[in-house]
Structure formats: structure tokens, C-alpha cells
Scaffold this motif. Structure first.
Motif, PDB file in Angstrom:
ATOM      1  N   TYR A  49      28.714 100.402 -23.182  1.00  0.00           N
ATOM      2  CA  TYR A  49      29.427 101.791 -23.362  1.00  0.00           C
ATOM      3  C   TYR A  49      28.356 102.688 -24.134  1.00  0.00           C
ATOM      4  CZ  TYR A  49      33.596 104.403 -24.718  1.00  0.00           C
ATOM      5  OH  TYR A  49      34.480 105.610 -24.802  1.00  0.00           O
ATOM      6  N   SER A  50      28.780 103.921 -23.805  1.00  0.00           N
ATOM      7  CA  SER A  50      27.841 105.093 -24.345  1.00  0.00           C
ATOM      8  C   SER A  50      28.705 106.174 -24.846  1.00  0.00           C
ATOM      9  CB  SER A  50      26.888 105.711 -23.350  1.00  0.00           C
ATOM     10  OG  SER A  50      26.050 104.554 -22.766  1.00  0.00           O
ATOM     11  N   GLU A  51      28.183 106.923 -25.739  1.00  0.00           N
ATOM     12  CA  GLU A  51      28.589 108.288 -26.322  1.00  0.00           C
ATOM     13  C   GLU A  51      28.936 109.114 -25.219  1.00  0.00           C
ATOM     14  OE1 GLU A  51      27.619 109.743 -30.607  1.00  0.00           O
ATOM     15  OE2 GLU A  51      25.682 109.232 -29.412  1.00  0.00           O
ATOM     16  N   VAL A  52      29.874 109.940 -25.413  1.00  0.00           N
ATOM     17  CA  VAL A  52      30.325 111.046 -24.443  1.00  0.00           C
ATOM     18  C   VAL A  52      28.938 112.232 -24.445  1.00  0.00           C
ATOM     19  CG1 VAL A  52      31.746 112.846 -23.621  1.00  0.00           C
ATOM     20  CG2 VAL A  52      32.628 110.754 -24.594  1.00  0.00           C
ATOM     21  N   ARG A  53      28.657 112.612 -23.436  1.00  0.00           N
ATOM     22  CA  ARG A  53      27.584 113.458 -23.077  1.00  0.00           C
ATOM     23  C   ARG A  53      28.014 115.001 -23.804  1.00  0.00           C
ATOM     24  NH1 ARG A  53      30.964 115.977 -21.398  1.00  0.00           N
ATOM     25  NH2 ARG A  53      31.199 116.998 -19.250  1.00  0.00           N
ATOM     26  N   PRO A  54      27.145 115.538 -24.457  1.00  0.00           N
ATOM     27  CA  PRO A  54      25.665 115.519 -24.524  1.00  0.00           C
ATOM     28  C   PRO A  54      25.040 114.379 -25.529  1.00  0.00           C
ATOM     29  CG  PRO A  54      26.278 117.258 -25.827  1.00  0.00           C
ATOM     30  CD  PRO A  54      27.762 116.607 -25.287  1.00  0.00           C
ATOM     31  N   HIS A  55      25.821 113.772 -26.146  1.00  0.00           N
ATOM     32  CA  HIS A  55      25.308 112.702 -27.091  1.00  0.00           C
ATOM     33  C   HIS A  55      24.852 111.330 -26.124  1.00  0.00           C
ATOM     34  CE1 HIS A  55      26.825 115.004 -30.328  1.00  0.00           C
ATOM     35  NE2 HIS A  55      27.987 114.836 -29.838  1.00  0.00           N
ATOM     36  N   THR A  56      23.916 110.614 -26.966  1.00  0.00           N
ATOM     37  CA  THR A  56      23.313 109.828 -25.934  1.00  0.00           C
ATOM     38  C   THR A  56      23.003 108.411 -26.561  1.00  0.00           C
ATOM     39  OG1 THR A  56      21.004 110.368 -26.851  1.00  0.00           O
ATOM     40  CG2 THR A  56      21.648 111.647 -24.830  1.00  0.00           C
ATOM     41  N   ALA A  57      23.553 108.102 -27.707  1.00  0.00           N
ATOM     42  CA  ALA A  57      23.590 106.773 -28.233  1.00  0.00           C
ATOM     43  C   ALA A  57      24.432 105.961 -27.622  1.00  0.00           C
ATOM     44  CB  ALA A  57      23.814 106.935 -29.858  1.00  0.00           C
ATOM     45  N   SER A  58      23.969 104.519 -27.671  1.00  0.00           N
ATOM     46  CA  SER A  58      24.758 103.533 -27.021  1.00  0.00           C
ATOM     47  C   SER A  58      25.900 103.007 -28.033  1.00  0.00           C
ATOM     48  CB  SER A  58      23.959 102.143 -26.846  1.00  0.00           C
ATOM     49  OG  SER A  58      22.869 102.409 -25.831  1.00  0.00           O
ATOM     50  N   VAL A  59      26.890 102.554 -27.527  1.00  0.00           N
ATOM     51  CA  VAL A  59      28.327 101.979 -28.330  1.00  0.00           C
ATOM     52  C   VAL A  59      28.158 100.632 -28.144  1.00  0.00           C
ATOM     53  CG1 VAL A  59      30.548 102.443 -28.816  1.00  0.00           C
ATOM     54  CG2 VAL A  59      29.131 104.307 -27.913  1.00  0.00           C
ATOM     55  N   ILE A  60      28.505 100.050 -29.523  1.00  0.00           N
ATOM     56  CA  ILE A  60      28.578  98.378 -29.373  1.00  0.00           C
ATOM     57  C   ILE A  60      30.126  98.142 -28.907  1.00  0.00           C
ATOM     58  CG2 ILE A  60      28.669  96.291 -30.785  1.00  0.00           C
ATOM     59  CD1 ILE A  60      26.620  97.495 -32.524  1.00  0.00           C
ATOM     60  N   TYR A  61      30.266  97.613 -27.911  1.00  0.00           N
ATOM     61  CA  TYR A  61      31.788  97.540 -27.218  1.00  0.00           C
ATOM     62  C   TYR A  61      32.035  95.961 -26.724  1.00  0.00           C
ATOM     63  CZ  TYR A  61      35.688  98.763 -24.340  1.00  0.00           C
ATOM     64  OH  TYR A  61      36.866  98.914 -23.850  1.00  0.00           O
ATOM     65  N   ASN A  62      33.120  95.316 -27.092  1.00  0.00           N
ATOM     66  CA  ASN A  62      33.522  94.031 -26.548  1.00  0.00           C
ATOM     67  C   ASN A  62      33.860  94.076 -25.259  1.00  0.00           C
ATOM     68  OD1 ASN A  62      34.150  91.435 -25.915  1.00  0.00           O
ATOM     69  ND2 ASN A  62      35.857  91.466 -28.129  1.00  0.00           N
ATOM     70  N   ILE A  63      32.935  93.658 -24.196  1.00  0.00           N
ATOM     71  CA  ILE A  63      33.397  93.897 -22.797  1.00  0.00           C
ATOM     72  C   ILE A  63      34.443  92.962 -22.383  1.00  0.00           C
ATOM     73  CG2 ILE A  63      31.869  92.235 -21.804  1.00  0.00           C
ATOM     74  CD1 ILE A  63      32.370  95.649 -20.463  1.00  0.00           C
ATOM     75  N   GLU A  64      34.713  92.027 -23.222  1.00  0.00           N
ATOM     76  CA  GLU A  64      35.864  90.857 -22.778  1.00  0.00           C
ATOM     77  C   GLU A  64      37.252  91.339 -23.323  1.00  0.00           C
ATOM     78  OE1 GLU A  64      34.818  88.310 -21.339  1.00  0.00           O
ATOM     79  OE2 GLU A  64      32.715  88.196 -21.967  1.00  0.00           O
TER      80      GLU A  64
END
Length: 644
Positions: free
Chosen positions: A110-125
Motif C-alpha cells: 500500500y502507498s500514500e495518496v499522491r503526491p505523497h510517495t511513502a509506502s504504507v505498512i498494510y496487512n494484506i491478509e
């Protein structure tokens, strides 16, 4: 702080190009180690001097969160004893030149909404899927013998709230799915959903291959949308770009200061056409990254297939002004398709390929690339060039219509009218048609009829179904207000009726990939620009006679050779009054005449509409007598199918 790392075997497979669940090894994962709950980070950065994990949780200061490099293998790992779900983060990489860069996680979910560019720690399960019956039913069918009709959609510009706000994945489930059902499409083909920084790249220049764009919601929101598609009987195809990626500073480009995901050689690394970098498809780690990515979308998002973008750009690269085969790409594509079909044989792997590379849809064990479908770009270009010409000049372009049947059974084809044909000054499909206002609509109806009756599966880009007059405006939604105008409204109804007919008519898809499914009646009438042919199903009685008139002239009592059935009914005519036509239809049942014509045993006489297409279906009793004097019934025939 606890240091952890992948197993030696996982490292070996990754470098070999055979770690097909590399998303379990790399990225950010909640984990418990020695009774301690925390988050494990792993990243491949073979040329880095130092790598630190930074984010809001440490005020973007990574001195206490340095990663450990494993045995000079270029893999860095770190376990932070804290569950950091929903925290944003990046990797701070010190390069061999001493410079420091901040990079998003290539394996982030998962990622921040543009224009921000950081990754987001997300539990995909944790998403509770309800589509088990969809997959059970899908495995019972063969796509080759089924109707396939793809509605190509750019989610950001199909429809907007108040003309400017994006619909979310969940809102699109309520809006888009009923619309697709109403139009009798079998699949939604979504333009790339990988995270991308620039709206106008439409997703083709990605930074987060494991991260569905946050423009429209969370990963679980996208899962909900796809789940609802499946519950409604609609498949989902993802446009996917394994050939190249964008060069934004936070992305994959020069990830650790030197070529990592891209080729070392600058002459094949730089993709000057799109301003991107080409993936190094000969590098094991890149193959692990990309093949894992396809399998990831299948496993976690239940994607039913991929339209693989820019295959031509992968198969050939330009060096020194010459075009050369890229054997790395050939090997990669074969392995990709093998692994995908090994995971799920019902998946659709569709090559967007404009080259004459042979056997693209042939199995890899016979030397093919292993796709099961390929876009028929030659057909699309030829028929659009023909339609854009002045009708009186079409006799000089006659082979633009007939040539496709010389090769249509060499591959398993999809016939595409995609977004590429209605942008960048190319005009909309409706506006490509020559002539006055009425003639434009009449010819578009004819074109859609020809699309549906030509062998091959079907694809239409959004807006074409109601005659978008302007070309696609990617920053705005479709011109929905056009449906307030009569000709657009009736064209829309025509398209829905045409698609309904397509789905329920076996002759139009059951033998799509065998030459037994098509027969020319008359392919040589260039002076009148009239073409007639037969589409056939497995049963001998499952046939349709198709007559296309690409001129504005009306013909009465026009002779067409037909197989020896007693009567034919016209079941569909694009010139119907209800569709905006002139009403030159064949209302009554047409009796055949027992005289050979057009190499057929019989013929009939019919009205040919202007700029029109007619569908004729035989009455189900065939001429001829049995030994007892009763009329012969039609026999069925069984034919083998060509499969991948």
C-alpha cells in the motif's frame, strides 16, 4: 532490536529467478520472533553501502534502524519490535558515491495518496472472499468456446463525483458493475492499477507494483470491488506492465545508486519513447520480482487475467538504430506464462503485441510464447483505415477488410478498439467516420456489427458504447450528457442489443479459433463494397449469414448465396428505425431459391440497407429428403478445439 533474514534457500531462488512468492520474503511484514511481536523489513539493494528504515515512527531518522546486509548477497533485513501497521516508511539508502536517497518499498502492499510517495505498512491478509462459486464455474468452461467481451476502463475518468472527485473502489462496485451487466460485457479490463505518481501516465509508469493505487481506496476496498464483480458473473482483467517503469526519484530507477531493476547497458536501459527505464529481464532477481507480482495479483486480488502491455517493446530493442530480438524477454515471457498457468489454467494471458512474432499464443513446449490470447492490432488498424476513408474510395482499400481472414486462425485473437485509438488527436470512433451526422452514426453501428461478427473475442474502450463524440479526455469523466441526444441514446440501445445477441449466439464464438467457424460467401464485391460471410457453431444448424454494406447505397432484391435451408429470418439489422436507421430491413421470412450462387447450393434475395449490417438465421429444417420421403433434419457435427 532483532536482525532477521530470508533463508539460504529463498536467497538462492531469488537470485536464480525462481522465487515466485518473493512478496513473502521482501517488503514489510508483521511477525512474531522469539515471542516478540514486530515488523520485519527486507529489501534487495546490492550496491548500497547502508540501508535504514525511516518513517513517522522514528521521525525519519534511521540511525537506530539500520538494516543488515546478508553475506554480500545484496539483501538487507531488519526486525523492529513494534507492530507498525498503517505507518508510513521508506528506505534511506546510502549509495557507493556517498549520496543518500529515499526510496519507496518495491514490495509495499500500500502507498500514500499522491503526491505523497511513502509506502504504507498494510496487512494484506484478512479479506473474506465470497467468490468461490465463480472459480468453480470458471474451471468448468473453456474460454475459447465462450463469448468474451471486455469493457476497457480507466477508473479515474469513467465517471466522477461532481465532475472532479474520484469514485472509490467500493462506490465503483455500485456504479460500474450494473452498467457492465446492462451492456452484456463478460469482463472489465482495468487500465494499470499499480501505484503511479502521475495521473496522466494512466498507470503505465508505475512505482509500486504490489501496491494498488490508493487514489480509489485501500487494497481491501479493491478486493471488495473484484469480489462483487465475480458475484455478478463478471471477470476482471488487469492491464499489467512488466516491460518498463518510471524514473521518479522515489521509485525503482537506480534504486541503490546504480542499475538494479534496469539494464546495465544504457543503450537498452533507456526507453526514450516513454521516458522510462526497461526492466532487466535477464536478471534473476527481476524475474522473481515480476513473476511473483503476477501471481500475487492472482492470489490476493483474484484477478482473472492480464493484458500484458507493450510486448513488442519487450521482444525487440533498438540498439544503434537497429531492431534486435531480446532473448531475455522471450525467456521471461515463456516462464511467466508457464508459472501463471501452473497456478491457474483458467487465467487469461493476453499479449498487446503489434509485431508479427510467430506463435505468440502457442504453448511454450512447442516453441510459442505461451499466451492464450493476443490483440489483433493488424485487424484493428486495417478496419479503421478502411472506415476512415471516403466510401466511394473504399473499393481501392478492399483488402483491408479481407486480409485479416488470411491470418485470423494463426493465433487466438482479441479484436481491440482500445483507449490507444481514441487519444492524442486520433479522434473518437464516432468522429473517425466520414460523412454527415447521420452517416457517422450509421457507419459506427456497422463497424460495431462487424466487430461482433468477425472471428475473435471483443474489446471496447469506455464511451464507445454511446458514441463519445470527442476523443478520450483523461482528466474528465465521459460525456454522459450525450445520452440526452436522440442519436446517442439510440446508438447506446443498439449496442446493448448487439451485445445481447452476441452472448446468446453460439455461431459468433463457439468456433472462434477454428477455420471451420467462418466461410466467405462473397469477399470480392469491391465495386459495391458489400461483404457476406457465414459464422458457424458446432451444430450444423448453428449458422448466421452476415451481410455488410460499407456504402450509402440501398439495394433491393440483392442476391446472396446461402446454404440449403428452406427459409431465413433477418434477426438483426443495424438500419432499424429504433436504432436511428432508415428502416430498410427484411421484415418477412425469406424463402431460398434452389439455384447455386456464390458457390452455395442456393441463394436468396434481400434488401441491403445503407451503411448497414444484416444478420440472417436459417429456419432449422434443411432441404432434402430421407429415404421415407420425410424432410431431412440438420445433423450436428463435432469438431476439436485448438487450445493453448
Amino acid at each position: 532490536m532483532i536482525v532477521t533474514h530470508p533463508t539460504d534457500y529463498e536467497v538462492h531462488l531469488f537470485h536464480e529467478g525462481s522465487l515466485y512468492e518473493s512478496y513473502n520474503v521482501f517488503g514489510a511484514h508483521p511477525e512474531t520472533q522469539k515471542g516478540v511481536k514486530g515488523t520485519r523489513f527486507s529489501v534487495w539493494a546490492p550496491h548500497a553501502i547502508e540501508v535504514e528504515v525511516v518513517g513517522n515512527f522514528n521521525n525519519w531518522e534511521g540511525s537506530n534502524h539500520g538494516m543488515t546486509k546478508l553475506n554480500d548477497e545484496g539483501i538487507w533485513s531488519l526486525f523492529i519490535p513494534a507492530l507498525l501497521e498503517n505507518e508510513i516508511y521508506k528506505y534511506q539508502i546510502k549509495t557507493i558515491t556517498g549520496k543518500t536517497s529515499l526510496k519507496s518499498d518495491p514490495y509495499a502492499f500500500y502507498s500514500e495518496v499522491r503526491p505523497h510517495t511513502a509506502s504504507v505498512i498494510y496487512n494484506i491478509e484478512g479479506y473474506d472472499w465470497k467468490d468461490q462459486n465463480w472459480f468453480k464455474n470458471k474451471k468448468k468452461k473453456s474460454a475459447y468456446e465462450e463469448p468474451l467481451a471486455f469493457y476497457e476502463v480507466h477508473l479515474g475518468s469513467w465517471k466522477k463525483k461532481d465532475g472532479e472527485k474520484f469514485y472509490t473502489y467500493r462506490e465503483l462496485a455500485d456504479e460500474l458493475i450494473p452498467y457492465v451487466l446492462e451492456h452484456h460485457f463478460t469482463h472489465i479490463e482495468m487500465m494499470p492499477l499499480v501505484e503511479h505518481p502521475y495521473d496522466r501516465s494512466w498507470g503505465y509508469q508505475g512505482t509500486g507494483y504490489y501496491s494498488p493505487t490508493s487514489r480509489y481506496g485501500t487494497p481491501h476496498d479493491l478486493m471488495y470491488f473484484i469480489d462483487q464483480c465475480h458475484l455478478s458473473g463478471i471477470g476482471v482483467i488487469l492491464d499489467w506492465v512488466p516491460g518498463h517503469f518510471c524514473k521518479d526519484a522515489h521509485g525503482l530507477y537506480m534504486f541503490d545508486g546504480r542499475p538494479t531493476y534496469e539494464y546495465q547497458d544504457v543503450s537498452v536501459r533507456e526507453n526514450e519513447v516513454w521516458g522510462t527505464a526497461n526492466f532487466d529481464l535477464g536478471k534473476g532477481e527481476v524475474k522473481s520480482f515480476l513473476i511473483s507480482n503476477a501471481l500475487f495479483w492472482m492470489k490476493y486480488y483474484h484477478i482473472d487475467g492480464f493484458r500484458v502491455d507493450a510486448v513488442a517493446n519487450m521482444l525487440y530493442w533498438n540498439t544503434g538504430g537497429t531492431s534486435q530480438k531480446n532473448e531475455y524477454a522471450v525467456s521471461f515471457l515463456r516462464k511467466l506464462n508457464e508459472m501463471v498457468f501452473d497456478a491457474d489454467p483458467s487465467v487469461l494471458m493476453i499479449a498487446e503485441d503489434s509485431t508479427d512474432w510467430p506463435f505468440v499464443t502457442g504453448p511454450t513446449y512447442e516453441g510459442g510464447l505461451g499466451f492464450n490470447y493476443k490483440w489483433n492490432m493488424g485487424w484493428m488498424n486495417d478496419i479503421l483505415k478502411y472506415m476512415e476513408s471516403e466510401p466511394r474510395n473504399r473499393k481501392y482499400l478492399h483488402d483491408k477488410v479481407t486480409f485479416s481472414l488470411m491470418y485470423t486462425y494463426s493465433e487466438n485473437f482479441v479484436l481491440p478498439f482500445s483507449h490507444d485509438e481514441v487519444v492524442h488527436g486520433k479522434k473518437s470512433l464516432l468522429n473517425k467516420m466520414p460523412g454527415d451526422y447521420w452517416q457517422k452514426f450509421a457507419q459506427l453501428r456497422l463497424l460495431y456489427g462487424y466487430l461482433i461478427t468477425h472471428p475473435g473475442k471483443k474489446l471496447l474502450f469506455m464511451g464507445g458504447e454511446f458514441g463519445q463524440f470527442d476523443e478520450w479526455k483523461d482528466l474528465e469523466d465521459l460525456d454522459w450528457e450525450l445520452q440526452d441526444f436522440e442519436m446517442h441514446r439510440v446508438l447506446h440501445e443498439y449496442f446493448k442489443e448487439l451485445m445481447k445477441l452476441y452472448k446468446r449466439t453460439k455461431a459468433l464464438w463457439e468456433l472462434d479459433h477454428l477455420n471451420e467457424g467462418f466461410e466467405w460467401i462473397d469477399a470480392n464485391n469491391k465495386d459495391q463494397s458489400i461483404f457476406s460471410f457465414i459464422r458457424k457453431g458446432k451444430k450444423e444448424s448453428d449458422i448466421l449469414i452476415i451481410v455488410c454494406n460499407f456504402r450509402e447505397v440501398v439495394y433491393e432484391n440483392f442476391k446472396v448465396g446461402v446454404p440449403a435451408f428452406s427459409y431465413y429470418n433477418e434477426i438483426f439489422n443495424s438500419d432499424g428505425i429504433q436504432y436511428g436507421g432508415t428502416g430498410k430491413i427484411n421484415k418477412m421470412k425469406i424463402k431460398t431459391i434452389e439455384k447455386p450462387f456464390h458457390n452455395q447450393t442456393c441463394h436468396l434475395e434481400m434488401t441491403i440497407p445503407p451503411f448497414g449490417i444484416s444478420f440472417l438465421r436459417p429456419v432449422k429444417t434443411r432441404k432434402g429428403n430421407n429415404s421415407n420421403g420425410t424432410e431431412k433434419k440438420v445433423r450436428s457435427h463435432v469438431t476439436s478445439r485448438r487450445t493453448r
